[in-house]
Motif scaffolding. Structure first.
Motif, PDB file in Angstrom:
ATOM      1  N   HIS A  19      22.665  28.635  38.169  1.00 19.67           N
ATOM      2  CA  HIS A  19      23.607  27.914  39.015  1.00 19.67           C
ATOM      3  C   HIS A  19      25.033  28.019  38.502  1.00 19.67           C
ATOM      4  CE1 HIS A  19      22.473  25.341  35.741  1.00 19.67           C
ATOM      5  NE2 HIS A  19      23.349  24.415  36.060  1.00 19.67           N
ATOM      6  N   GLY A  20      25.212  28.663  37.336  1.00 17.39           N
ATOM      7  CA  GLY A  20      26.552  28.803  36.788  1.00 17.39           C
ATOM      8  C   GLY A  20      27.178  27.458  36.489  1.00 17.39           C
ATOM      9  N   GLN A  21      28.410  27.261  36.973  1.00 21.09           N
ATOM     10  CA  GLN A  21      29.114  26.000  36.716  1.00 21.09           C
ATOM     11  C   GLN A  21      28.986  25.002  37.866  1.00 21.09           C
ATOM     12  OE1 GLN A  21      32.832  25.950  34.545  1.00 21.09           O
ATOM     13  NE2 GLN A  21      32.841  28.177  34.506  1.00 21.09           N
ATOM     14  N   MET A  22      28.031  25.230  38.735  1.00 22.34           N
ATOM     15  CA  MET A  22      27.781  24.261  39.803  1.00 22.34           C
ATOM     16  C   MET A  22      26.947  23.106  39.236  1.00 22.34           C
ATOM     17  SD  MET A  22      27.178  26.732  43.143  1.00 22.34           S
ATOM     18  CE  MET A  22      25.884  27.749  42.388  1.00 22.34           C
ATOM     19  N   SER A  67      30.323  35.432  46.227  1.00 19.88           N
ATOM     20  CA  SER A  67      30.660  34.156  46.861  1.00 19.88           C
ATOM     21  C   SER A  67      30.871  33.072  45.805  1.00 19.88           C
ATOM     22  CB  SER A  67      29.572  33.744  47.848  1.00 19.88           C
ATOM     23  OG  SER A  67      29.617  34.552  49.000  1.00 19.88           O
ATOM     24  N   TYR A  68      29.996  33.029  44.820  1.00 23.73           N
ATOM     25  CA  TYR A  68      30.177  32.060  43.729  1.00 23.73           C
ATOM     26  C   TYR A  68      31.436  32.372  42.936  1.00 23.73           C
ATOM     27  CZ  TYR A  68      29.713  29.972  39.111  1.00 23.73           C
ATOM     28  OH  TYR A  68      29.966  29.295  37.941  1.00 23.73           O
ATOM     29  N   LEU A  69      31.617  33.635  42.567  1.00 20.94           N
ATOM     30  CA  LEU A  69      32.732  34.023  41.699  1.00 20.94           C
ATOM     31  C   LEU A  69      34.081  33.743  42.335  1.00 20.94           C
ATOM     32  CD1 LEU A  69      31.294  37.425  40.423  1.00 20.94           C
ATOM     33  CD2 LEU A  69      31.607  35.351  39.056  1.00 20.94           C
ATOM     34  N   THR A  70      34.191  33.889  43.652  1.00 18.63           N
ATOM     35  CA  THR A  70      35.477  33.713  44.316  1.00 18.63           C
ATOM     36  C   THR A  70      35.684  32.314  44.898  1.00 18.63           C
ATOM     37  OG1 THR A  70      34.571  34.606  46.390  1.00 18.63           O
ATOM     38  CG2 THR A  70      35.683  36.163  44.902  1.00 18.63           C
ATOM     39  N   ILE A  71      34.620  31.512  44.961  1.00 16.39           N
ATOM     40  CA  ILE A  71      34.734  30.185  45.573  1.00 16.39           C
ATOM     41  C   ILE A  71      34.395  29.069  44.593  1.00 16.39           C
ATOM     42  CG2 ILE A  71      33.911  28.684  47.430  1.00 16.39           C
ATOM     43  CD1 ILE A  71      33.309  31.223  49.062  1.00 16.39           C
ATOM     44  N   GLU A  72      33.172  29.041  44.098  1.00 16.09           N
ATOM     45  CA  GLU A  72      32.708  27.941  43.259  1.00 16.09           C
ATOM     46  C   GLU A  72      33.200  28.038  41.819  1.00 16.09           C
ATOM     47  OE1 GLU A  72      31.234  25.397  44.400  1.00 16.09           O
ATOM     48  OE2 GLU A  72      30.580  26.067  46.386  1.00 16.09           O
ATOM     49  N   ASN A  73      33.352  29.240  41.312  1.00 14.76           N
ATOM     50  CA  ASN A  73      33.755  29.456  39.933  1.00 14.76           C
ATOM     51  C   ASN A  73      35.200  29.003  39.705  1.00 14.76           C
ATOM     52  OD1 ASN A  73      34.161  30.581  37.313  1.00 14.76           O
ATOM     53  ND2 ASN A  73      34.947  32.448  38.253  1.00 14.76           N
ATOM     54  N   PRO A  74      35.424  28.024  38.806  1.00 11.23           N
ATOM     55  CA  PRO A  74      36.785  27.514  38.603  1.00 11.23           C
ATOM     56  C   PRO A  74      37.590  28.300  37.575  1.00 11.23           C
ATOM     57  CG  PRO A  74      35.247  26.200  37.326  1.00 11.23           C
ATOM     58  CD  PRO A  74      34.423  27.231  38.052  1.00 11.23           C
ATOM     59  N   ASP A  75      36.938  29.197  36.865  1.00  7.84           N
ATOM     60  CA  ASP A  75      37.574  29.867  35.729  1.00  7.84           C
ATOM     61  C   ASP A  75      37.912  31.322  36.055  1.00  7.84           C
ATOM     62  OD1 ASP A  75      37.283  27.522  34.232  1.00  7.84           O
ATOM     63  OD2 ASP A  75      35.266  28.114  33.587  1.00  7.84           O
ATOM     64  N   ALA A  76      38.274  32.054  35.022  1.00  2.30           N
ATOM     65  CA  ALA A  76      38.549  33.477  35.190  1.00  2.30           C
ATOM     66  C   ALA A  76      37.305  34.186  35.691  1.00  2.30           C
ATOM     67  CB  ALA A  76      38.994  34.076  33.856  1.00  2.30           C
ATOM     68  N   ILE A  77      37.495  35.171  36.547  1.00  7.41           N
ATOM     69  CA  ILE A  77      36.378  35.989  37.022  1.00  7.41           C
ATOM     70  C   ILE A  77      36.018  36.966  35.912  1.00  7.41           C
ATOM     71  CG2 ILE A  77      35.677  37.743  38.694  1.00  7.41           C
ATOM     72  CD1 ILE A  77      37.535  36.367  40.717  1.00  7.41           C
ATOM     73  N   PRO A  78      34.756  37.000  35.479  1.00  5.90           N
ATOM     74  CA  PRO A  78      34.366  37.916  34.399  1.00  5.90           C
ATOM     75  C   PRO A  78      34.784  39.356  34.709  1.00  5.90           C
ATOM     76  CG  PRO A  78      32.582  36.387  34.862  1.00  5.90           C
ATOM     77  CD  PRO A  78      33.618  36.171  35.929  1.00  5.90           C
ATOM     78  N   VAL A  79      35.342  40.020  33.716  1.00  3.20           N
ATOM     79  CA  VAL A  79      35.858  41.372  33.896  1.00  3.20           C
ATOM     80  C   VAL A  79      34.777  42.318  34.412  1.00  3.20           C
ATOM     81  CG1 VAL A  79      36.859  43.365  32.691  1.00  3.20           C
ATOM     82  CG2 VAL A  79      37.655  41.049  32.170  1.00  3.20           C
ATOM     83  N   GLU A  80      33.536  42.097  33.987  1.00  6.69           N
ATOM     84  CA  GLU A  80      32.453  43.007  34.370  1.00  6.69           C
ATOM     85  C   GLU A  80      32.195  43.040  35.869  1.00  6.69           C
ATOM     86  OE1 GLU A  80      28.360  41.561  33.434  1.00  6.69           O
ATOM     87  OE2 GLU A  80      29.419  39.823  32.579  1.00  6.69           O
ATOM     88  N   PHE A  81      32.668  42.004  36.601  1.00  7.18           N
ATOM     89  CA  PHE A  81      32.413  41.957  38.047  1.00  7.18           C
ATOM     90  C   PHE A  81      33.646  42.271  38.887  1.00  7.18           C
ATOM     91  CE2 PHE A  81      29.298  38.684  36.418  1.00  7.18           C
ATOM     92  CZ  PHE A  81      28.200  39.508  36.513  1.00  7.18           C
ATOM     93  N   ARG A  82      34.798  42.419  38.265  1.00  5.74           N
ATOM     94  CA  ARG A  82      36.032  42.526  39.047  1.00  5.74           C
ATOM     95  C   ARG A  82      36.087  43.785  39.903  1.00  5.74           C
ATOM     96  NH1 ARG A  82      40.574  40.126  34.732  1.00  5.74           N
ATOM     97  NH2 ARG A  82      39.425  38.185  34.338  1.00  5.74           N
ATOM     98  N   ARG A  83      35.681  44.911  39.383  1.00  6.37           N
ATOM     99  CA  ARG A  83      35.707  46.131  40.183  1.00  6.37           C
ATOM    100  C   ARG A  83      34.776  46.015  41.394  1.00  6.37           C
ATOM    101  NH1 ARG A  83      40.215  47.492  39.080  1.00  6.37           N
ATOM    102  NH2 ARG A  83      40.740  48.690  37.229  1.00  6.37           N
ATOM    103  N   ALA A  84      33.613  45.417  41.181  1.00  7.43           N
ATOM    104  CA  ALA A  84      32.626  45.306  42.266  1.00  7.43           C
ATOM    105  C   ALA A  84      33.109  44.380  43.385  1.00  7.43           C
ATOM    106  CB  ALA A  84      31.294  44.808  41.711  1.00  7.43           C
ATOM    107  N   ILE A  85      34.022  43.486  43.074  1.00  5.84           N
ATOM    108  CA  ILE A  85      34.540  42.565  44.092  1.00  5.84           C
ATOM    109  C   ILE A  85      35.341  43.314  45.145  1.00  5.84           C
ATOM    110  CG2 ILE A  85      36.267  40.747  44.436  1.00  5.84           C
ATOM    111  CD1 ILE A  85      35.162  39.398  41.921  1.00  5.84           C
ATOM    112  N   GLY A  86      35.943  44.422  44.772  1.00  3.63           N
ATOM    113  CA  GLY A  86      36.692  45.213  45.745  1.00  3.63           C
ATOM    114  C   GLY A  86      37.830  44.412  46.348  1.00  3.63           C
TER     115      GLY A  86
END
Length: 364
Positions: A54-57, A229-248
């Motif tokens: 659930h990450g930080q939810m 969806s979690y990374l761009t909405i629910e996640n309050p912190d920096a987006i992990p670098v490992e996922f940034r390219r995939a976000i497009g």
């Protein structure tokens, strides 16, 4: 305490027909009824939480016990009236959505978020529905919900027969795919319940294969920490670098698993003006959205679900998308120069989190 008395069989049929008709008049597209027993769903939820998916939810874990039994959330509840409301605007075309994902300088906002905030739309109509029911059958105990309480909405809707859970964990049905919102009225009236729907995913796993970050780790298993969806909405912190390219160029949410799903060829368009696209969110460029001041962000997203993430997360997401555009060979040098210029100009006035994402983008 309810004053309602269960009618005979004929009157039950009439009541159900009345409920269906009233729900349609209020803009709901499906209605089914279930009891409050969720079987092993709560055990599966607890396992998911124990694995940290659930990450930080934190609210998911904080109210886990309430989620296991609607009767704990609203004492006296014996039935749940579950409804769906289609949100797909008539102007949305899935082929065009794929095309926008392939255009690096365009911003992609999840289809559900381009109109009014569904929480408000659904809640108001559910409350109106409950009052109509009260006029019809007399006083009874109830509460209305739509993604606003510790309630296992998808599981209740599945159990009620509104569809089946797809391998991406969203609810699917044969009439409208997965492009709908869910709402509930918890009641203390022992209404007749509906039958569950069989699954119709078969061997298809298109949603698993298409996920940009492999967030669907197995059929019916989602790791929110990897989900865009979690990374761009629910996640309050920096987006992990490992996922940034995939976000497009996805700046709010992700629809890939829905766009690819064969059942969404049956997706129904909504007739409700509430979900019509606002402020050009279906065709805006990254630079257009980046140009908004904080005041403009607040004003333009008034009454929108997007407003809840706040201006800094909005800029964080845009910075990642702009960095991906800078790294894309298909983007012209003229466009890249403009992207670099606005990013550099924003550095002195941005907060620490946004600065980190801007610097990452400029290094692309």
């Amino acid at each position: 305490m309810t004053s309602f008395q269960m009618p005979n069989s004929a009157d039950q049929i009439n009541l159900r027909e009345w409920l269906d008709e009233q729900s349609r008049q209020l803009g709901f597209d499906g209605l089914r009824i279930t009891d409050t027993h969720l079987g092993d769903a709560s055990e599966r939820l607890n396992q998911w939480l124990a694995e940290g998916r659930h990450g930080q939810m934190e609210y998911m874990a904080r109210h886990a016990q309430l989620r296991s039994d609607p009767g704990l959330l609203v004492p006296g509840t014996v039935r749940v009236i579950c409804v769906t409301m289609n949100y797909l605007s008539p102007v949305i075309d899935f082929d065009q959505e794929w095309q926008r994902l392939a255009e690096p300088t365009h911003a992609v906002v999840s289809m559900y978020a381009r109109g009014r905030d569904y929480h408000k739309v659904m809640r108001n109509r559910l409350q109106e529905f409950a009052l109509l029911i009260e006029k019809q059958i007399g006083s009874f105990g109830y509460r209305v919900f739509t993604d606003s309480a510790p309630l296992m909405e998808v599981e209740l809707a599945r159990k009620a027969g509104l569809g089946w859970r797809g391998k991406h964990t969203l609810l699917l049905n044969r009439e409208s795919g997965s492009t709908f919102f869910l709402g509930e009225i918890l009641v203390d009236v022992p209404l007749p319940i509906d039958q569950e729907e069989e699954s119709h995913c078969g061997t298809c796993q298109s949603c698993i294969d298409i996920c940009p970050t492999q967030a669907i780790t197995a059929p019916y298993q989602l790791d929110a920490r990897r989900c865009i969806s979690y990374l761009t909405i629910e996640n309050p912190d920096a987006i992990p670098v490992e996922f940034r390219r995939a976000i497009g160029n996805r700046v709010y949410g992700c629809d890939d698993c829905q766009l690819i799903c064969p059942w969404n060829k049956f997706a129904q368009r909504t007739a409700l003006p509430d979900f019509a696209e606002r402020h050009g969110l279906g065709r805006a460029s990254l630079l257009q959205l980046w140009s908004w001041t904080e005041d403009e962000f607040e004003k333009r997203h008034e009454g929108s679900a997007i407003r809840r993430i706040g201006y800094q997360r909005w800029r964080r997401n845009l910075a990642v998308a702009m960095g991906n555009a800078l790294a894309d060979e298909a983007v012209s040098e003229v466009d890249k120069d403009e992207l670099r210029e606005v990013l550099r100009n924003a550095l002195p006035t941005s907060d620490e989190m946004v600065v980190e994402h801007i610097e990452w983008a400029l290094d692309s």
